[in-house]
Design an enzyme around this catalytic site. Structure first.
Site, short mmCIF file in Angstrom:
data_model
loop_
_atom_site.label_atom_id
_atom_site.label_comp_id
_atom_site.label_asym_id
_atom_site.label_seq_id
_atom_site.Cartn_x
_atom_site.Cartn_y
_atom_site.Cartn_z
N LYS A 132 0.85 -1.31 -0.08
CA LYS A 132 0.05 0.17 0.11
C LYS A 132 0.82 1.19 0.14
O LYS A 132 2.11 1.13 0.39
CB LYS A 132 -0.93 0.04 1.24
CG LYS A 132 -0.34 0.01 2.54
CD LYS A 132 -1.08 0.22 3.69
CE LYS A 132 -0.42 0.30 5.03
NZ LYS A 132 -1.42 0.33 6.29
N TYR A 139 15.45 30.19 7.25
CA TYR A 139 14.18 31.10 7.55
C TYR A 139 14.23 31.08 8.97
O TYR A 139 14.42 30.14 9.73
CB TYR A 139 13.01 30.44 7.01
CG TYR A 139 12.75 30.54 5.82
CD1 TYR A 139 12.56 31.51 5.00
CD2 TYR A 139 12.35 29.30 4.98
CE1 TYR A 139 12.43 31.78 3.64
CE2 TYR A 139 11.99 29.48 3.51
CZ TYR A 139 12.08 30.60 2.97
OH TYR A 139 11.83 30.69 1.65
N ARG A 154 -11.14 0.49 14.59
CA ARG A 154 -11.07 1.35 13.44
C ARG A 154 -12.32 0.37 12.53
O ARG A 154 -13.39 0.66 12.74
CB ARG A 154 -9.85 1.30 12.89
CG ARG A 154 -8.76 1.92 13.68
CD ARG A 154 -7.38 2.35 12.79
NE ARG A 154 -7.03 1.31 11.90
CZ ARG A 154 -5.70 1.00 11.61
NH1 ARG A 154 -4.84 2.20 11.55
NH2 ARG A 154 -5.27 0.06 10.59
N MET A 196 11.15 24.46 1.90
CA MET A 196 10.13 23.58 1.00
C MET A 196 11.08 22.64 -0.18
O MET A 196 10.75 21.35 -0.33
CB MET A 196 9.36 24.34 0.25
CG MET A 196 8.43 23.62 -0.84
SD MET A 196 7.45 24.69 -1.64
CE MET A 196 6.14 25.11 -0.30
#
Length: 385
Positions: free
Chosen positions: A44, A277, A142, A325
């Protein structure tokens, strides 16, 4: 996902090298851990970020007799790629591609009456019996059917559909909540509940081909949970499901993915120079900085800002300042490896590089997330095919 088998010498910005020989060896090791059970290779989420189709093929070559996916779309993509063996998918929503799944011969999970109704209708339209595996909620909370009256209703309805020739109940299954915590009281409770629900279903006439509850940690540490089939997820890719129990090497496994990037820039800066940053890192003295051209858009966790380890020029470095990013910076401490030098973020660890588990510790998460989140901008380069 970019599955181009690029040559090892390709000048790539970044690459996730996938060692299929390691994956095949992991399958053989895992089969030895559960000698009485069949092995399902769970591919998956694009093979946990490694590439579903190449990994599925390698797993089958090494003896996995089932493949598993979460969504039906993932399973149908395996069929479209020519994988003809048993494939199970379990994460369904109303209106899903039931008929396509029936016609493709997939084993589909049913954990509630709505799902049984939809798959039965699809089988009627397709004029082909659906392969159905009834999922029991034994305590994870779940998906899956609750024990008691709900289970009795689902089993009864599935048997009626089977008598009508619309379904074949091929399996009974469940999933652990805390198998990665040996000794947790929920493990024994879930095993007991699973046996009870299987006994009820079989007592009413269900004749499953497989009964299964074991995921990777249960497969490795809980032999009594193996039943007829074990589902190998993260262990297939050579990552320990619980590093506190044992490392991959302790279980005879080898990590399959090595993530690296080419240094884009090396430059001299003075002391007191802010980096990235927010200037959360300021150089303590004159030094050299290296620019690594991957960032959170590529799956590098921003939570590893200031802590993520990287091997450059034979030495461990640490992310200096914030992960952006598309890039982050490492302080090279005056070394000058030169543009194009390799920065290895993680790999098996036997060449001195960090591992996915090291990054998980740095980011406060689990290694599952580290490998699965590596984005589509990073080519997967397959070796030992």
């Amino acid at each position: 996902m970019n599955e181009t088998a690029a040559p090892r010498t390709a000048p790539l910005r970044a690459r996730a090298e996938i060692d299929l020989a390691a994956l095949r060896a992991n399958v053989r090791t895992l089969r030895a851990h559960a000698p009485g059970a069949a092995v399902m290779a769970v591919v998956k989420s694009d093979g946990y970020g490694h590439g579903a189709v190449p990994c599925a093929r390698a797993a089958v070559e090494a003896g996995a007799s089932w493949l598993g996916t979460a969504t039906p779309e993932e399973a149908l993509a395996l069929r479209a790629a020519g994988l003809t063996g048993r494939i199970m998918c379990w994460l369904w929503t109303p209106g899903g591609p039931w008929r396509e799944a029936v016609e493709a011969g997939l084993d589909v999970s049913v954990g509630g009456m709505w799902a049984l109704r939809e798959v039965t209708e699809a089988a009627r339209d397709a004029r082909t019996p659906a392969r159905v595996q009834l999922k029991a909620d034994t305590g994870l909370g779940r998906g899956g059917c609750q024990p008691g009256e709900d289970w009795a209703e689902l089993v009864g309805a599935a048997l009626r559909a089977e008598r009508e020739g619309l379904v074949r109940v091929t399996g009974l299954w469940s999933h652990f909540a805390c198998a990665d915590e040996p000794g947790h009281p929920s493990i024994a409770a879930q095993l007991t509940r699973f046996r009870e629900m299987v006994t009820y279903a079989e007592g009413r006439g269900v004749r499953p081909e497989v009964r299964h509850i074991a995921n990777s940690p249960a497969m490795l540490t809980l032999p009594e949970s193996h039943f007829d089939l074990v589902r190998t997820g993260i262990a297939l890719y050579g990552i320990s499901p619980n590093p506190e129990i044992g490392s991959p090497a302790d279980f005879g496994l080898r990590p399959v993915m090595t993530l690296s990037a080419s240094i884009a820039l090396v430059k001299h800066v003075p002391g007191g120079h802010g980096v990235s940053y927010g200037h959360h890192y300021v150089t303590p003295g004159e030094t050299t900085l290296g620019l690594v051209p991957v960032g959170y858009a590529d799956g590098i966790p921003r939570h590893a800002s200031g802590t993520g380890p990287v091997l450059v020029d034979g030495k461990w470095r640490t992310v200096a300042g914030r992960v952006a990013m598309d890039q982050f910076v490492v302080d090279l401490g005056g070394d000058e490896p030169g543009p194009g030098a390799q920065a290895v973020l993680f790999g098996p660890g036997d060449r001195g590089e960090p591992t996915a588990e090291d990054w998980a510790q740095a980011a406060g998460t689990i290694a599952y997330e580290i490998v699965t989140r590596i984005g589509t901008r990073v080519p997967r380069v397959y070796v030992n095919e």
